[in-house]
Design an enzyme around this catalytic site. Structure first.
Site, PDB file in Angstrom:
ATOM      1  N   VAL A  74       0.796  -1.223   0.000  1.00 40.97           N
ATOM      2  CA  VAL A  74       0.000   0.000   0.000  1.00 40.97           C
ATOM      3  C   VAL A  74       0.830   1.277   0.000  1.00 40.97           C
ATOM      4  O   VAL A  74       0.270   2.371  -0.033  1.00 40.97           O
ATOM      5  CB  VAL A  74      -0.989   0.024   1.185  1.00 40.97           C
ATOM      6  N   ASN A 100      -6.485  -0.151   6.833  1.00 36.24           N
ATOM      7  CA  ASN A 100      -5.971  -0.701   8.081  1.00 36.24           C
ATOM      8  C   ASN A 100      -4.465  -0.890   8.082  1.00 36.24           C
ATOM      9  O   ASN A 100      -3.830  -0.847   9.142  1.00 36.24           O
ATOM     10  CB  ASN A 100      -6.659  -2.045   8.347  1.00 36.24           C
ATOM     11  N   TYR A 166       5.790   6.446  14.734  1.00 33.68           N
ATOM     12  CA  TYR A 166       4.449   5.863  14.815  1.00 33.68           C
ATOM     13  C   TYR A 166       3.421   6.889  15.286  1.00 33.68           C
ATOM     14  O   TYR A 166       2.328   6.986  14.727  1.00 33.68           O
ATOM     15  CB  TYR A 166       4.473   4.673  15.770  1.00 33.68           C
TER      16      TYR A 166
END
Length: 286
Positions: A74, A100, A166
């Site tokens: 992705v 996701n 993150y």
């Protein structure tokens, strides 16, 4: 916890793409959608995991629901476009996308971050979500509306020391979701994000249950437990369905109340990884 899924219908004839659908939260989201009648296509980078996940989801499918898969990275635009095209095949259209796929890496304090790893994590989270938005939008607009769900984290708005890129990546996802909701509301395309807390996935198995890190999760979670992938899948199902027709631009926690307190304490892991180099982030020893 896939066995808790109960089919209530409402997604018959609809088609969705779930990225990162080969394991954990992604697979649970796909199962929740297929159980209510949707044609769900999952994508990821590992063919064997996708095949296994599609078989599991198909067993839970009901009311005409079905499971399909396609290999895709992705972070690569051409592969995202191909995954969207594959997701359109069962019905000829696309009614929603669950972005996701994502993840972390490069744990450590900011002054020790590896720049290339930092950028990789941003691409895995923010760039991938943007590409999914870009390439799913024409199909959802063509369908007269749709629902896009981004996968954030409580780390997107609660500090998580030593989590590197993150936290920035998940915060970036939420801002993409808010802006897209504002831009495409007139086209009846809704955008929302989910903020999972500690969910018992394969990834989180790396946190020993007898460690101080795990204890910090439990102590900071009012429901005093960890969540299951199906808990996230249930919220995802609500957000893509007609029941949430008046909800857009939101980031919704599914975390047992963890966001009411503070993020986990990963000092134990950071000290083991970096030793004395981490001293700048810790209080001086007495």
């Amino acid at each position: 916890m896939e066995e808790v899924i109960r089919s209530t219908g409402g997604l018959e004839g609809k088609a969705y793409l779930v990225t990162g659908g080969g394991t954990g939260i992604g697979r649970a989201c796909a199962a929740a959608l297929a159980a209510d009648g949707a044609a769900v296509t999952i994508c990821g980078r590992t063919e064997a995991k996708l095949k296994d996940a599609a078989e599991r989801v198909q067993k839970l499918a009901a009311r005409g629901g079905s499971a399909h898969w396609v290999v895709a990275d992705v972070t690569l635009e051409a592969e995202v476009a191909a995954a969207i095209a594959k997701a359109r095949e069962p019905t000829g259209g696309l009614d929603g996308c669950v972005a996701n796929a994502g993840g972390g890496g490069g744990m450590g304090p900011m002054h020790l971050q590896d720049t290339s790893e930092f950028v990789r994590v941003l691409h895995l989270n923010v760039l991938s979500t943007m590409l999914c938005i870009k390439h799913s939008l024409p199909s959802m607009i063509e369908a007269g509306g749709g629902s896009f769900v981004g996968m954030s984290s409580i780390a997107g708005h609660v500090t998580h020391p030593y989590f590197g890129a993150y936290t920035a990546g998940k915060a970036g996802i939420e801002q993409l979701i808010r802006n897209a909701a504002d831009e495409y509301g007139p086209s009846k395309v809704r955008f929302n994000a989910i903020r999972p807390g500690f969910i018992a996935t394969e990834l989180m198995e790396g946190v020993p249950r007898d460690s101080a890190v795990y204890a910090s999760y439990i102590e900071n979670t009012p429901l005093h437990d960890v969540g299951q992938p199906a808990d996230v899948g249930a919220l995802c199902r609500f957000l893509v369905g007609p029941e949430s027709r008046w909800i857009t631009g939101q980031a919704i926690n599914v975390d047992g109340g963890h966001s009411l307190r503070r993020g986990p304490q990963f000092t134990q892991f950071a000290e083991a990884m970096f030793g004395d180099k981490i001293a700048a982030t810790l209080p001086p020893k007495k």
